[in-house]
Motif scaffolding. Sequence first.
Motif, PDB file in Angstrom:
ATOM      1  N   TYR A 115      -7.438   0.775  -3.695  1.00 32.83           N
ATOM      2  CA  TYR A 115      -6.016   0.812  -3.363  1.00 32.83           C
ATOM      3  C   TYR A 115      -5.440   2.146  -3.842  1.00 32.83           C
ATOM      4  O   TYR A 115      -5.290   2.359  -5.052  1.00 32.83           O
ATOM      5  N   ALA A 172      -2.379   3.363  -3.617  1.00 27.04           N
ATOM      6  CA  ALA A 172      -0.967   3.396  -4.007  1.00 27.04           C
ATOM      7  C   ALA A 172      -0.752   3.421  -5.519  1.00 27.04           C
ATOM      8  O   ALA A 172       0.074   4.219  -5.999  1.00 27.04           O
ATOM      9  N   LEU A 217       0.305   8.154   1.901  1.00 34.62           N
ATOM     10  CA  LEU A 217      -0.046   6.732   1.929  1.00 34.62           C
ATOM     11  C   LEU A 217       0.271   6.110   3.283  1.00 34.62           C
ATOM     12  O   LEU A 217      -0.530   5.341   3.832  1.00 34.62           O
ATOM     13  N   LEU A 259      -2.730  -3.555   4.909  1.00 33.48           N
ATOM     14  CA  LEU A 259      -1.946  -4.491   4.100  1.00 33.48           C
ATOM     15  C   LEU A 259      -0.688  -4.949   4.836  1.00 33.48           C
ATOM     16  O   LEU A 259      -0.375  -6.146   4.854  1.00 33.48           O
ATOM     17  N   HIS A 307      -8.568  -1.911  -9.678  1.00 33.09           N
ATOM     18  CA  HIS A 307      -8.616  -1.795  -8.219  1.00 33.09           C
ATOM     19  C   HIS A 307      -9.874  -1.108  -7.696  1.00 33.09           C
ATOM     20  O   HIS A 307     -10.064  -1.046  -6.479  1.00 33.09           O
ATOM     21  N   TRP A 355      -7.336  -4.903   0.756  1.00 32.98           N
ATOM     22  CA  TRP A 355      -7.210  -3.492   1.144  1.00 32.98           C
ATOM     23  C   TRP A 355      -7.833  -3.227   2.512  1.00 32.98           C
ATOM     24  O   TRP A 355      -7.443  -2.282   3.201  1.00 32.98           O
ATOM     25  N   GLY A 382       0.779  -1.224   0.000  1.00 34.35           N
ATOM     26  CA  GLY A 382       0.000   0.000   0.000  1.00 34.35           C
ATOM     27  C   GLY A 382       0.810   1.272   0.000  1.00 34.35           C
ATOM     28  O   GLY A 382       0.281   2.348   0.278  1.00 34.35           O
ATOM     29  N   VAL A 432      -5.150   2.003   4.511  1.00 38.69           N
ATOM     30  CA  VAL A 432      -4.954   0.865   3.605  1.00 38.69           C
ATOM     31  C   VAL A 432      -3.551   0.292   3.744  1.00 38.69           C
ATOM     32  O   VAL A 432      -3.371  -0.935   3.809  1.00 38.69           O
ATOM     33  N   ALA A 433      -2.552   1.163   3.801  1.00 44.36           N
ATOM     34  CA  ALA A 433      -1.185   0.662   3.991  1.00 44.36           C
ATOM     35  C   ALA A 433      -1.066  -0.066   5.314  1.00 44.36           C
ATOM     36  O   ALA A 433      -0.441  -1.135   5.396  1.00 44.36           O
TER      37      ALA A 433
END
Length: 718
Positions: A250, A252, A282, A291, A246, A665, A145, A287-288
Amino acid sequence: MNTIDFEVDAEGVARVSINVPDRPMNVFVPDLVADLAEVVQRVRQQGGIRGAVITSGKRGGFVAGADLKDFVTAYDRNVTAEMARDSVLQASKILRDLETCGKPVAAAINGVALGGGYELCLACHYRVLVDDPRAVVGLPEVTVGLLPGGGGTQRLPRLIGIERALPLLLEGRHVKPAEALRIGMVDAIVPADQLYATARAWVLANPGACQPWDVKGFRVPGGAGPLAPHAMTTFGVGVAASHGRHSGNYPAPAAILSCVYEGTQLPIDAALRVEVNYFATLLSGPVARNLMRTLFVNKLAAEKGAARPAGIPPKPVCKLGVVGAGMMGSGIAHAAAVAGIEVVLIDVDLAAAEKGKARCTGLLAREVTKGRLTDVSAEEIAARVRATDAFALLDGCDLVVEAVFEQREVKADVIRKAEAVLSPSAVFASNTSTLPITGLASESARPAQFIGIHFFSPVDRMPLVEVIVGKETAPATLAHALDFVRQLRKTPIVVNDSPGFYTSRVFCAYIDEGMAMLAEGIAPALIENAAKQAGMSTGPLAVTDEVSLDLQKRVIDQAVADGLPASSLRQHAQPVIEKFNTLGRLGRKAGKGFYSYPDDSRKRLWTGLSDLYPVQVVQPSVEDVRSRLLCIQALEAARCLEEGVVTSAADADVGAVLGIGFPSWTGGTLSLIETMGLEAFVAECDRLADRHGARFRPSGWLRRRAGANDRFHPRPVQ
């Protein structure tokens, strides 16, 4: 410096050997960043130093990138984008100082160089890679992410061009030596015994080295900006393709596209600031965090034995028995044989067993065709599988896994026949996906050595194994089951006994909601497309076809026969399952189910669905369908935690993502609830319950947790 060994030889070449203590592989920890800053200044300022070679003190590895444990807590610690930017700027500046130090610097890459490790190489003026297929380079940050925050989005396009760089950045692919040399990611590949000498010789021969992007008049290879010949395909089409792939879940990939587009039109120093800004945004987002926490930190912990009982010596499986040579049994046999385990594959007759072994050899032949195995290796692996109909050959097995029909009587018969010949120390495991282990263990003469080991189909591709502990399962049995899963190089989660256990309960909640929507008159295409837009790997109707509707009926019939409560009988989906069984539309294996499967074209939704279930004139929004499909699974996961079926949020999330294709995600079912916020999730479930039924109504336990903001995952230390 405790992470870098530094010495200068007689000709003035500094050997900078990275060796982070107490780590099997070098990673960017804070101490390494500080030490690298000191090294850069010494190389720059010390008059006797003519240049430097950066290498690794770890055998087989250069630097694997950042320590994700440092990143994963940023969101939960309320680290803002501004705070993240300030911390990342420091590391980015060190690499910039390295490449502008006025002296040649070469990277002698002795193995894996990924993420920040390869970004360090990019900041060097020359890169030589060991000629070993295990040595890979790349920028895989998108898979967690993030985007590269140490110059990767700016140096790689300037080195090899945007057209070549963008796919590597967007896919996060690991690149082997020959390809890395061909596309320009490294300047040379050499045998291991020539690696350092080659890098050192280059340093001595190039005293005035500097980066191409620091030379006046530099242009990005192939062009940059809106007028570049590739601009429409790389950016115009790329943005649309990324969103289509996606569905905006996501951030990224979109950030990488924007970062490369903007940065490559600027001088390198300004471009690096653009990159840091995108990276910080990010890193400070959910989300990061999701993940990294689920697919790396918690997955790795599970694989290392986080749930293994302490104090029990390891006990590898040398000889495995597999009873049932169908798709599942043959898949288990194949996985074990690949891991070096001798396998006895049993079925009702020799022909059926041989057919199962043929599936194993077919999988091996496919690997040979793809160049992943040699013919000799494939033959050696296949020779480990012995097909038979004789239970007597189970003598000497350390573990037996039954993979027969989901019928209690069939499994009971297998248990008795196997235990009649097994040694007293052997473990018996059931691959059942729904039948309670404690009930099956009642058929065993030694229930303490009985356990559930639930594989997922297809076994050769699915990484998860659900290990189910019955009421009488001994800790040693659990430990040895986890040892076996580790031998197979799969990821285990450990759950307690319950009808359907954990993954099947959540999976059934998903497919049942799809069938309930169908019966309500929601357009089948809307159901399937909303699921995919949410990030599910397959729509609920399509995946039900894959697992088959007659299996779903057998599971319900068994639950009725066992006298399970109404909550286990899947009542809102049962009429649809019954109807499709009556029609003989049992799924893909029958050539017809919710979908039709023409011989000459791709599958498509069965046109007769609208006759069975007329479509409502007014359809719900995609967002509402998405919410139903995601929330019903997350709610079932919370119930499993409440009931003690799953005992850790980490196992719940890893199991959902790796086992049933829950959107990565989100980080998994319980991480989704945390990402939404517990109170917001409870409110959404109440809204859905008012509209669609009591199955969405949160329990008092969940309401209390929401009121106290009592999260499922441990809070990080501030």
